[in-house]
Design a protein around this motif. Structure first.
Motif, PDB file in Angstrom:
ATOM      1  N   PHE A 118       0.831  -1.202   0.000  1.00  0.00           N
ATOM      2  CA  PHE A 118       0.000   0.000   0.000  1.00  0.00           C
ATOM      3  C   PHE A 118       0.871   1.261   0.000  1.00  0.00           C
ATOM      4  O   PHE A 118       0.567   2.234  -0.682  1.00  0.00           O
ATOM      5  CB  PHE A 118      -0.948   0.029   1.202  1.00  0.00           C
ATOM      6  N   ALA A 160      -7.294   8.418  -2.350  1.00  0.00           N
ATOM      7  CA  ALA A 160      -7.839   7.064  -2.226  1.00  0.00           C
ATOM      8  C   ALA A 160      -6.830   6.138  -1.558  1.00  0.00           C
ATOM      9  O   ALA A 160      -7.183   5.355  -0.660  1.00  0.00           O
ATOM     10  CB  ALA A 160      -8.233   6.530  -3.605  1.00  0.00           C
ATOM     11  N   MET A 161      -5.557   6.226  -1.962  1.00  0.00           N
ATOM     12  CA  MET A 161      -4.534   5.368  -1.354  1.00  0.00           C
ATOM     13  C   MET A 161      -4.285   5.735   0.108  1.00  0.00           C
ATOM     14  O   MET A 161      -4.040   4.862   0.928  1.00  0.00           O
ATOM     15  CB  MET A 161      -3.224   5.428  -2.162  1.00  0.00           C
ATOM     16  N   TRP A 214      -6.109   0.316   6.754  1.00  0.00           N
ATOM     17  CA  TRP A 214      -5.274  -0.853   7.043  1.00  0.00           C
ATOM     18  C   TRP A 214      -4.359  -0.590   8.239  1.00  0.00           C
ATOM     19  O   TRP A 214      -4.159  -1.461   9.084  1.00  0.00           O
ATOM     20  CB  TRP A 214      -4.465  -1.247   5.808  1.00  0.00           C
ATOM     21  N   ILE A 265      -7.331   4.126   1.987  1.00  0.00           N
ATOM     22  CA  ILE A 265      -7.221   2.664   2.049  1.00  0.00           C
ATOM     23  C   ILE A 265      -6.097   2.258   3.001  1.00  0.00           C
ATOM     24  O   ILE A 265      -6.273   1.397   3.869  1.00  0.00           O
ATOM     25  CB  ILE A 265      -6.984   2.077   0.638  1.00  0.00           C
ATOM     26  N   THR A 266      -4.946   2.895   2.852  1.00  0.00           N
ATOM     27  CA  THR A 266      -3.800   2.563   3.701  1.00  0.00           C
ATOM     28  C   THR A 266      -4.061   2.981   5.142  1.00  0.00           C
ATOM     29  O   THR A 266      -3.674   2.269   6.077  1.00  0.00           O
ATOM     30  CB  THR A 266      -2.521   3.223   3.149  1.00  0.00           C
TER      31      THR A 266
END
Length: 195
Positions: free
Chosen positions: A143, A167-168, A175, A171-172
């Motif tokens: 990621f 977005a990254m 996580w 998402i990361t």
């Protein structure tokens, strides 16, 4: 004279994960959704958060890991923990710069070169953690590779780069919150969320 300290089962991994995750969850909505809209006040606020949460939390985690591995040998020596110390320290220092630059309203274009260097650290981390059989940490570094590729694209001004970065980051960030939760609960209650 030699001093021996007892081994510790408490490396500060959850702190580093939580700090970076918080930074990503602050920056991500702004990049992906334009909320809150950027202005000098928002940049100062997000700059302060960038310095203190992902910056300071990761830096502290990295330094404690390095000192615990090298000077006091209180953590069991293993390559993945060394990689965690390296990554947390470097990422923490880099967030001091990112947060300060955001706080002061500096030009982000020099971040393009930074992205190349931190993409390399991310590839190293994925290699080490997948090689050690730690897929949750290995996935985090995948990621992070995507974060730095997206940040490079955004920094050089390619359309949709900032949205991809947002977005990254989100998402990361999610996580990382899972990892912080899992490590804290695993350590405190001997659960096994991360495996």
């Amino acid at each position: 004279m030699s001093m021996a300290l007892p081994a510790s089962d408490f490396p500060p991994l959850a702190l580093g994960f939580f700090g970076l995750g918080t930074g990503y969850l602050i920056y991500g909505p702004q990049e992906l959704l334009g909320w809150p809209g950027r202005d000098a006040n928002v940049d100062r606020a997000s700059g302060v958060w960038g310095i203190w949460m992902p910056g300071f939390c990761q830096f502290v985690s990295g330094i404690i890991l390095f000192v615990g591995l090298t000077w006091f040998q209180v953590f069991t020596w293993n390559p993945p923990l060394y990689m965690a110390a390296f990554a947390f320290s470097a990422y923490g220092i880099h967030w001091f710069a990112l947060g300060w630059n955001r706080y002061r309203g500096h030009d982000p274009r020099p971040n393009a070169g930074m992205c190349v260097a931190f993409l390399l650290i991310s590839v190293m981390g994925a290699t080490v953690f997948f090689g050690a059989g730690d897929w949750p940490a290995g996935l985090l570094f995948v990621f992070l590779c995507l974060v730095y590729i997206s940040e490079f694209v955004a920094t050089v001004g390619i359309a949709l780069g900032e949205k991809a970065l947002g977005a990254m980051h989100l998402i990361t960030g999610v996580w990382l919150m899972y990892l912080a939760f899992a490590v804290a609960v695993d350590t405190a209650l001997s659960y096994h969320w991360t495996t």
